[in-house]
Design an enzyme around this catalytic site. Sequence first.
Site, mmCIF file in Angstrom:
data_model
loop_
_atom_site.group_PDB
_atom_site.id
_atom_site.type_symbol
_atom_site.label_atom_id
_atom_site.label_comp_id
_atom_site.label_asym_id
_atom_site.label_seq_id
_atom_site.Cartn_x
_atom_site.Cartn_y
_atom_site.Cartn_z
ATOM 1 N N TYR A 271 4.192 -24.892 1.237
ATOM 2 C CA TYR A 271 4.245 -23.966 0.116
ATOM 3 C C TYR A 271 2.980 -24.043 -0.728
ATOM 4 O O TYR A 271 2.222 -25.010 -0.645
ATOM 5 C CB TYR A 271 5.479 -24.247 -0.767
ATOM 6 C CG TYR A 271 5.423 -25.543 -1.535
ATOM 7 C CD1 TYR A 271 4.807 -25.603 -2.781
ATOM 8 C CD2 TYR A 271 5.969 -26.713 -1.010
ATOM 9 C CE1 TYR A 271 4.738 -26.792 -3.492
ATOM 10 C CE2 TYR A 271 5.911 -27.905 -1.709
ATOM 11 C CZ TYR A 271 5.286 -27.951 -2.947
ATOM 12 O OH TYR A 271 5.203 -29.116 -3.641
ATOM 13 N N CYS B 163 -0.569 -27.536 -5.689
ATOM 14 C CA CYS B 163 -0.160 -27.156 -7.041
ATOM 15 C C CYS B 163 -1.338 -26.972 -7.988
ATOM 16 O O CYS B 163 -1.159 -26.857 -9.185
ATOM 17 C CB CYS B 163 0.817 -28.176 -7.607
ATOM 18 S SG CYS B 163 0.102 -29.806 -7.807
ATOM 19 N N ARG C 96 -29.710 10.601 1.182
ATOM 20 C CA ARG C 96 -28.590 9.890 0.554
ATOM 21 C C ARG C 96 -28.529 8.454 1.042
ATOM 22 O O ARG C 96 -28.637 8.194 2.228
ATOM 23 C CB ARG C 96 -27.273 10.593 0.908
ATOM 24 C CG ARG C 96 -27.377 12.094 0.966
ATOM 25 C CD ARG C 96 -26.139 12.757 1.573
ATOM 26 N NE ARG C 96 -24.934 12.550 0.799
ATOM 27 C CZ ARG C 96 -23.734 12.966 1.205
ATOM 28 N NH1 ARG C 96 -23.578 13.575 2.378
ATOM 29 N NH2 ARG C 96 -22.678 12.744 0.451
ATOM 30 N N LYS D 154 -20.983 6.098 4.555
ATOM 31 C CA LYS D 154 -21.196 7.540 4.479
ATOM 32 C C LYS D 154 -21.604 8.087 5.841
ATOM 33 O O LYS D 154 -21.034 9.075 6.312
ATOM 34 C CB LYS D 154 -22.282 7.829 3.437
ATOM 35 C CG LYS D 154 -22.194 9.179 2.803
ATOM 36 C CD LYS D 154 -23.266 9.337 1.715
ATOM 37 C CE LYS D 154 -22.869 8.638 0.425
ATOM 38 N NZ LYS D 154 -23.992 8.570 -0.533
ATOM 39 N N ARG E 230 -14.091 9.153 2.585
ATOM 40 C CA ARG E 230 -13.925 7.700 2.673
ATOM 41 C C ARG E 230 -12.524 7.376 2.187
ATOM 42 O O ARG E 230 -11.894 8.194 1.510
ATOM 43 C CB ARG E 230 -14.964 6.983 1.821
ATOM 44 C CG ARG E 230 -14.872 7.349 0.360
ATOM 45 C CD ARG E 230 -15.958 6.699 -0.455
ATOM 46 N NE ARG E 230 -16.000 7.326 -1.764
ATOM 47 C CZ ARG E 230 -17.037 7.271 -2.601
ATOM 48 N NH1 ARG E 230 -18.116 6.617 -2.254
ATOM 49 N NH2 ARG E 230 -16.998 7.846 -3.758
ATOM 50 N N MET F 115 -29.360 3.894 -4.946
ATOM 51 C CA MET F 115 -30.205 5.029 -5.314
ATOM 52 C C MET F 115 -29.383 6.308 -5.441
ATOM 53 O O MET F 115 -28.444 6.539 -4.712
ATOM 54 C CB MET F 115 -31.268 5.247 -4.246
ATOM 55 C CG MET F 115 -32.256 6.318 -4.645
ATOM 56 S SD MET F 115 -33.208 6.954 -3.262
ATOM 57 C CE MET F 115 -32.130 8.250 -2.684
ATOM 58 N N SER G 169 1.860 -33.351 -2.732
ATOM 59 C CA SER G 169 1.451 -32.103 -3.355
ATOM 60 C C SER G 169 -0.026 -32.248 -3.684
ATOM 61 O O SER G 169 -0.426 -33.172 -4.396
ATOM 62 C CB SER G 169 2.265 -31.851 -4.623
ATOM 63 O OG SER G 169 1.791 -30.684 -5.242
ATOM 64 N N GLY H 160 -24.298 1.075 -7.451
ATOM 65 C CA GLY H 160 -25.583 0.604 -7.969
ATOM 66 C C GLY H 160 -26.784 1.113 -7.194
ATOM 67 O O GLY H 160 -27.934 0.829 -7.535
ATOM 68 N N HIS I 37 -17.952 8.457 -13.791
ATOM 69 C CA HIS I 37 -18.366 7.085 -13.454
ATOM 70 C C HIS I 37 -17.407 6.062 -14.054
ATOM 71 O O HIS I 37 -16.918 5.156 -13.379
ATOM 72 C CB HIS I 37 -19.794 6.857 -13.954
ATOM 73 C CG HIS I 37 -20.302 5.478 -13.685
ATOM 74 N ND1 HIS I 37 -20.206 4.463 -14.606
ATOM 75 C CD2 HIS I 37 -20.882 4.950 -12.586
ATOM 76 C CE1 HIS I 37 -20.729 3.357 -14.087
ATOM 77 N NE2 HIS I 37 -21.141 3.626 -12.860
HETATM 78 P P1 ADP Z 1 -22.974 9.353 -4.037
HETATM 79 O O1 ADP Z 1 -22.881 8.251 -3.070
HETATM 80 O O2 ADP Z 1 -23.515 8.967 -5.357
HETATM 81 O O3 ADP Z 1 -21.713 10.156 -4.095
HETATM 82 P P2 ADP Z 1 -23.976 11.372 -2.320
HETATM 83 O O4 ADP Z 1 -25.007 11.066 -1.315
HETATM 84 O O5 ADP Z 1 -22.597 11.510 -1.825
HETATM 85 O O6 ADP Z 1 -24.082 10.323 -3.474
HETATM 86 O O7 ADP Z 1 -24.439 12.710 -3.029
HETATM 87 C C1 ADP Z 1 -23.969 13.132 -4.253
HETATM 88 C C2 ADP Z 1 -23.626 14.593 -4.205
HETATM 89 O O8 ADP Z 1 -24.735 15.337 -3.777
HETATM 90 C C3 ADP Z 1 -22.544 14.923 -3.205
HETATM 91 O O9 ADP Z 1 -21.273 14.834 -3.708
HETATM 92 C C4 ADP Z 1 -22.847 16.341 -2.853
HETATM 93 O O10 ADP Z 1 -22.153 17.187 -3.715
HETATM 94 C C5 ADP Z 1 -24.311 16.459 -3.062
HETATM 95 N N1 ADP Z 1 -24.970 16.525 -1.756
HETATM 96 C C6 ADP Z 1 -25.412 15.531 -0.982
HETATM 97 N N2 ADP Z 1 -25.925 15.981 0.168
HETATM 98 C C7 ADP Z 1 -25.814 17.308 0.113
HETATM 99 C C8 ADP Z 1 -26.178 18.388 1.013
HETATM 100 N N3 ADP Z 1 -26.726 18.130 2.186
HETATM 101 N N4 ADP Z 1 -25.911 19.621 0.613
HETATM 102 C C9 ADP Z 1 -25.343 19.879 -0.586
HETATM 103 N N5 ADP Z 1 -24.987 18.958 -1.457
HETATM 104 C C10 ADP Z 1 -25.220 17.669 -1.119
HETATM 105 MG MG MG Z 2 -20.817 10.788 -2.605
#
Ligand code: ADP
Ligand code: MG
Length: 964
Positions: free
Chosen positions: A936, A916, A168, A98, A424, A179, A849, A177, A540
């Site tokens: 092979y 094999c 984030r 990210k 990504r 936070m 083999s 998995g 999800h």
């Molecule tokens: P995940 O990895 O679970 O997608 P993110 O860190 O991407 O978590 O955050 C989830 C959502 O939170 C993002 O898709 C976005 O919409 C919102 N978000 C994160 N940071 C910001 C920010 N600075 N301003 C507005 N929305 C945010």
């Molecule tokens: Mg995200």
Amino acid sequence: MAKPKQKKAKTKLKAKTASTRAKTAVRKTAVKVKKAVKAKKAAKARKPVAKKSVTKKLVAKKAAASKAPAPIKGKLVYSFGDGKAEGRADMRELLGGKGANLAEMSNLGLPVPPGFTITTEVCTAYYDNGKKYPPALKGQVEAALATVEKLVGAKFGDSTMPLLVSVRSGARASMPGMMDTVLNLGLNDVTVEALARQSGNERFAWDSYRRFIQMYSDVVLGVGHEHFEEILEMHKEERGFNLDTDLKAEDWKEIVAAYKKMVEKELGKPFPQDVHDQLWGAIGAVFQSWMNQRAITYRALNNIPASWGTAVNVQAMVFGNMGDTSCTGVAFTRDPATGEKNYYGEYLINAQGEDVVAGIRTPQQLTKAARLKAGNDLPSMEESMPETFKQLVNVFQKLEKHYRDMQDIEFTVQQGKLWMLQTRSGKRTAKAAIKIAVDMVKEKLISQAEAVDRIDPASLDQLLHPTPDPKAPRKVIAKGLAASPGAASGKVVFQADEAEQMASKGEAVILCRVETSPEDIHGMHAAKGILTARGGTTSHAAVVARGMGRPCVSGAGGIRIDYAANKMTAGDITVNKGDVITIDGSTGEVILGLMPMIEPQLSGDFGLLMSWADKLRKLKVRTNAETPADAETAVRFGCEGIGLCRTEHMFFDADRITAVREMILSDNVEGRRKALAKILPMQRNDFVQLFKIMAGRPVTIRLLDPPLHEFLPKTDADFEAVAKGTGLSVAALKERKKALEETNPMLGHRGCRLGITYPEIYEMQARAIFEAAVEVTQGGGKPVEPEVMIPLVATKAEIDFMKKRVDAVAQAVFKEKGKKVKYLVGTMIELPRAALRAAEIAETAEFFSFGTNDLTQTTLGISRDDSALFMEDYLKAGIFDRDPFVSIDQAGVGELVKIAAERGRSSRKDLKLGICGEHGGDPSSVRFCHKAGLDYVSCSPYRVPIARLAAAQAAISEEKASEA
Ligand code: ADP
Ligand code: MG
Ligand code: MG
């Protein structure tokens, strides 16, 4: 980034300076980019035109991109925003995916809210030092925060222009998995008033504050969201409100007060009002979450080492919940399910990011075409915000060109202005991966080798499995979204734990949930398919299922799931736990009962990509097959011969097993020969069929291998049938059976040991092979070159003994028929002694083999049939990274393979080498075989395309390495 409606003169000025600065920066970057493009073009022009291979282009491109500077020593925090950044996309190890991509997007001049990334090294250091931060961290975070404040024109914790941020997590690989993100951090009783004044929108400010308290308490302080939901529900009930949108500023104020009171009661201390405490609390929670159970499970399932650590991103907030010109959304630059070149995604008006994923409100489509297709009445973003949508499309195009791959994007629109929050390389189904790779070659974005290199060989599995027969009747009980393609039948379960338990007993299960969450991952992994009643195609369940390659139908709105009663209903149909259903993730259908399936085809883009792989690979790919059906499937999947035909499987047929038993149980040669004479024509016919199907491709036939007792009669009826054929009494036969019993049959009377005690068995098999080969060759078929393989050889003397007899049979048959065919006699290498004495064994054996199943068993001294008892523990304890019976133990078994290959070729230069065992279809084992110089690999029919692709990738990476 709150753009205040009523700004004071001072702030207006600030904002203006910031935006002017941003513009200059964008211009500067544009100039830089132009220069870089020019330089690239010039460099291209200098390059010689003729290229030796397709991979070269790929290598050059990657090399240019990966000249990353060594991480600055002592630098723990990297800033981004305002058209520039200290990080870059190729720094994902340090900044997490990210963070690296936020930096890259800033450098590209895209609108990214400013922020900073705390590196993964801090996470590693934190765990290495008893959960303490490096001393320099605090200062660096403060400095980076000050930069963000300057860029935004707001101050963290300020009572007039407060800066709000999100915190984030962000590991190197995307990890569901980890936070959850905390939004709106920096709000407290004072700043919320400022936000209200500054935005001119009191409701928005208090709505944001209550969201923050709930999220922060849940994620950081461990006060579950149900406490908050209860308070909210109660408030709504008391006032007679239905929807959250019915609530006014005053309501949110009351709710905030109730929330704070509840948190204080739960924790014994008040909700933190100091914004710096909030920030460090959230940062700490991200680092802590690296070691939570969800993250550990996810890492284990995806082979992600704990040592990687996670980064933390702190970023200025932008608000998608600032009214009807604001929204938040997720998008893919191409369809991640089919690969079609259509923009694909969802958005929610007047909402914050987490609302989309949480599935609280149903999102709307991004494009008009998608909306019409879905038959949705709510306007698409293309229709409701045409101008902003155009900006977004511009960004899509820019990102795809830059990353040369399909992107998965998160964005927010704040009062008409677009902000990018994430990009990504998007997860996709195998089908989409192939279509996108092939399309991008056609679009000249990537080379053929890159296309081949991009497809995960294991993911092809998704395409190689049967789909429901369209001609068979199907009782569709509900329809949801086609969230992850492929079909699966299985017993219905409603809990992840149950799915795991039943799957471990070998049962096929379909996990059915209202919606899934990261706690369900293990159950989703264990299930054959996933069905959810709620959630979109980016929910999800959908995202995880696509990543795992599990078929998934999501958002089947017609289904009501009753967890308590262990049942679900669709209209008037009730499906109980344990009932069988079929889900079709390609159509979205939920079907009652088991469906007949049809075989997949290897055509279109898939076929094209495989043809590119075939051009690149050096390893040949054969199949393990003994039945005509398997051989036909393998030919369809592009096998180049049979690497292992196990003859004993041909003995089990109902109409021949009695003859086989007569042969085993007779106590003299004559009796055995009489029985063998009955088997000979059947066995010869087997080979005739196989040779015809293989049409001139080499066929390796292994002579009888397993201990004889596996074939012995079990029931009285069995015994009587054999008694009739042999003229022996049932009592005598039972006596003889007892005599054949072994304490440790795996290391007992089997393999060539049988051929040495009962040469007539192997002679009959050899005769069947040669007669069949002559028959097919004489019948006008392509000349057959059988390869006769002697199993379980440990010494040269054994293979000498056997080869002499096989040769004699060959000569006899050729003389009788007046026709010769070429053939080879070789051996399996499946005992350590054979590997070590390979030089002398190869004086006689014309091919080796590697039987890596037995070689693994005998090298590690682990019984294949009993390893399940402790393998889990070995994997959990990290003693083995992978089950050595699944992926070859390269260090140990691999060394024996290398030794045998080298010593074998030292005495016979043209010694043919193959593998094999089950490993022949495991991508990393295939890579190993390439490196070990084998000719092979041979694997089960359905794995043939996987092995072809893995072999091509092995060749590509070897070329890359040799050029680096
Ligand atoms: P995940 O990895 O679970 O997608 P993110 O860190 O991407 O978590 O955050 C989830 C959502 O939170 C993002 O898709 C976005 O919409 C919102 N978000 C994160 N940071 C910001 C920010 N600075 N301003 C507005 N929305 C945010
Ligand atoms: Mg995200
Ligand atoms: Mg074996």
